[in-house]
Design a protein around this motif. Structure first.
Motif, PDB file in Angstrom:
ATOM      1  N   CYS A 161       3.505  -5.369   5.085  1.00  0.00           N
ATOM      2  CA  CYS A 161       2.406  -4.428   4.770  1.00  0.00           C
ATOM      3  C   CYS A 161       1.067  -4.954   5.269  1.00  0.00           C
ATOM      4  CB  CYS A 161       2.362  -4.188   3.260  1.00  0.00           C
ATOM      5  SG  CYS A 161       0.951  -3.174   2.745  1.00  0.00           S
ATOM      6  N   GLU A 162       0.318  -4.071   5.936  1.00  0.00           N
ATOM      7  CA  GLU A 162      -0.994  -4.466   6.479  1.00  0.00           C
ATOM      8  C   GLU A 162      -2.053  -4.583   5.392  1.00  0.00           C
ATOM      9  OE1 GLU A 162      -1.675  -1.438   9.401  1.00  0.00           O
ATOM     10  OE2 GLU A 162      -0.359  -2.404  10.861  1.00  0.00           O
ATOM     11  N   ASN A 163      -1.782  -4.006   4.255  1.00  0.00           N
ATOM     12  CA  ASN A 163      -2.779  -3.994   3.166  1.00  0.00           C
ATOM     13  C   ASN A 163      -2.253  -4.680   1.911  1.00  0.00           C
ATOM     14  OD1 ASN A 163      -4.512  -2.234   4.799  1.00  0.00           O
ATOM     15  ND2 ASN A 163      -2.925  -0.717   4.411  1.00  0.00           N
ATOM     16  N   CYS A 190       4.998  -0.130   5.756  1.00  0.00           N
ATOM     17  CA  CYS A 190       5.527   0.446   4.507  1.00  0.00           C
ATOM     18  C   CYS A 190       6.345   1.696   4.823  1.00  0.00           C
ATOM     19  CB  CYS A 190       4.391   0.792   3.546  1.00  0.00           C
ATOM     20  SG  CYS A 190       3.672  -0.659   2.734  1.00  0.00           S
ATOM     21  N   CYS A 200       0.819  -1.220   0.000  1.00  0.00           N
ATOM     22  CA  CYS A 200       0.000   0.000   0.000  1.00  0.00           C
ATOM     23  C   CYS A 200       0.850   1.266   0.000  1.00  0.00           C
ATOM     24  CB  CYS A 200      -0.962  -0.002   1.186  1.00  0.00           C
ATOM     25  SG  CYS A 200      -0.214   0.352   2.794  1.00  0.00           S
ATOM     26  N   GLY A 201       2.052   1.180   0.554  1.00  0.00           N
ATOM     27  CA  GLY A 201       2.931   2.357   0.590  1.00  0.00           C
ATOM     28  C   GLY A 201       2.601   3.346   1.681  1.00  0.00           C
ATOM     29  N   SER A 202       1.533   3.088   2.468  1.00  0.00           N
ATOM     30  CA  SER A 202       1.149   4.108   3.444  1.00  0.00           C
ATOM     31  C   SER A 202       0.943   3.579   4.857  1.00  0.00           C
ATOM     32  CB  SER A 202      -0.132   4.818   2.981  1.00  0.00           C
ATOM     33  OG  SER A 202      -1.149   3.856   2.768  1.00  0.00           O
ATOM     34  N   CYS A 203       0.958   2.258   5.062  1.00  0.00           N
ATOM     35  CA  CYS A 203       0.756   1.735   6.424  1.00  0.00           C
ATOM     36  C   CYS A 203       2.048   1.916   7.226  1.00  0.00           C
ATOM     37  CB  CYS A 203       0.318   0.267   6.379  1.00  0.00           C
ATOM     38  SG  CYS A 203       1.634  -0.884   5.923  1.00  0.00           S
TER      39      CYS A 203
HETATM   40 ZN   LIG Z   1       1.547  -1.056   3.575  1.00  0.00          ZN
END
Ligand SMILES: [Zn+2]
Length: 345
Positions: free
Chosen positions: A103-105, A95, A89-92
């Motif tokens: 990554c959680e997503n 990441c 996701c690049g944002s959790c």
């Molecule tokens: Zn992530």
């Protein structure tokens, strides 16, 4: 475009014509020059890992950008790229902390949950492409450059994660495989003393060439005793287990020295009787580490090391896209030493 596609579990690849992919918003299309052919993707071909069919597999790509969708600013037509294997996701928090493999997503993998590199073109979200460094002659060496994203970056992560220091004894279990052979080379670059362990002694010549000092045939006798013997009874400082089945894990535990680190990749999980004792860990200050793939930063580091000539990926054989089926039969039978790759463009 032409692509080798899987249409059902454990059936041969089929060469098919598809419409060329078109980049949507935030997406990029690249022309594939080469794609690594490792055991992970053979698990897909064999039906041991689930995918939605039809699916084009392959993630260790060298490619060149041919189309950039709207809202993409970091890539342009003509850029040489490879792919990051995980769709993150690049944002959790993971990441953001440079630990994208947690990554959680996570939405899956390139070449498993979206189409991959066994095709003339590949379309991915822009952030799944990693731009190749200046000075890396990917056009001259597309197969080698393609496998860096996994076959070199994953071993590089293991050097960091198990804190391998010069002069330490490192046993690599599964050393004759694609990751294993590159692990031997990267551990040699880190100045470790390497024991190559495999069940196919015909792969040991390549292990020595990659930098191993010793080889052990795990199919021949007691692996624990052989590992202890070859370390003067002290046990190894680091054991990297790419096989991680009951036999190798039990041997690893018994042959891991004081202060030792055991890194586990692959395998279907720990056997029920995995003999880890609290006192064995505590008194020997031992560590057991899980490790999967590599971070984007580690892929970038691996590409830089290859670009500046410190490391060179080991690709032992290449074939054309239409020959993928034959290559994968040999992968399934354990007949490929090290990493193979497909030449596409
Ligand atoms: Zn992530």
């Amino acid at each position: 475009m032409r692509a080798m596609v899987l249409t059902a579990p454990n059936t041969p690849f089929q060469m098919r014509d598809f419409a060329d992919p078109v980049a949507g918003q935030g997406e990029v299309v690249a022309k594939v020059l080469a794609c690594g052919a490792g055991l992970t993707i053979q698990h897909l071909r064999a039906g041991r890992l689930k995918v939605d069919y039809p699916r084009i597999i392959g993630h260790e790509i060298t490619a060149e950008i041919v189309e950039v969708g709207e809202n993409v600013s970091n890539l342009k037509i003509g850029d040489g790229v490879t792919a990051y294997y995980y769709l993150t996701c690049g944002s959790c928090r993971w990441c953001k902390a440079d630990r994208e493999t947690l990554c959680e997503n996570l939405t899956g993998n390139v070449g498993r949950d979206v189409d991959g590199g066994y095709a003339e073109f590949i379309k991915l979200p822009a952030n799944s492409f990693i731009k190749l460094p200046e000075g890396l002659d990917y056009k001259a060496h597309p197969a080698e450059v393609g496998v860096v994203t996994d076959a070199v970056a994953t071993p590089l992560k293991l050097i960091n994660r198990s804190r391998i220091k010069p002069g330490e004894t490192v046993a690599v279990i599964g050393a004759g495989g694609g990751l294993g052979l590159n692990m031997v080379a990267v551990a040699a670059w880190a100045k470790a003393d390497i024991i190559a362990v495999d069940v196919r002694p015909e792969k040991f010549a390549a292990c020595y060439e990659a930098g191993a000092q010793l080889s052990l045939d795990a199919s021949d006798g007691d692996l624990t005793a052989a590992l202890l013997d070859s370390t003067d009874g002290q046990g190894a400082d680091v054991i990297i287990d790419f096989v991680a089945d009951k036999k190798t894990l039990e041997a690893s535990v018994q042959a891991l020295g004081k202060g030792g680190r055991l890194a586990i990749l692959g395998g279907g999980g720990l056997p029920n009787n995995f003999p880890i004792l609290g006192n064995w860990i505590k008194n020997g200050e031992r560590e057991i580490l899980g490790s999967r793939y590599a971070t984007r930063r580690e892929v970038g580091h691996a590409l830089d090391l290859v670009a500046n000539g410190e490391l060179w990926p080991i690709v032992t054989e290449t074939c054309r896209l239409e020959e993928a089926e034959e290559l994968h039969k040999r992968l399934e039978d354990g007949l490929v030493t090290g990493r193979a790759a497909i030449r596409v463009g």
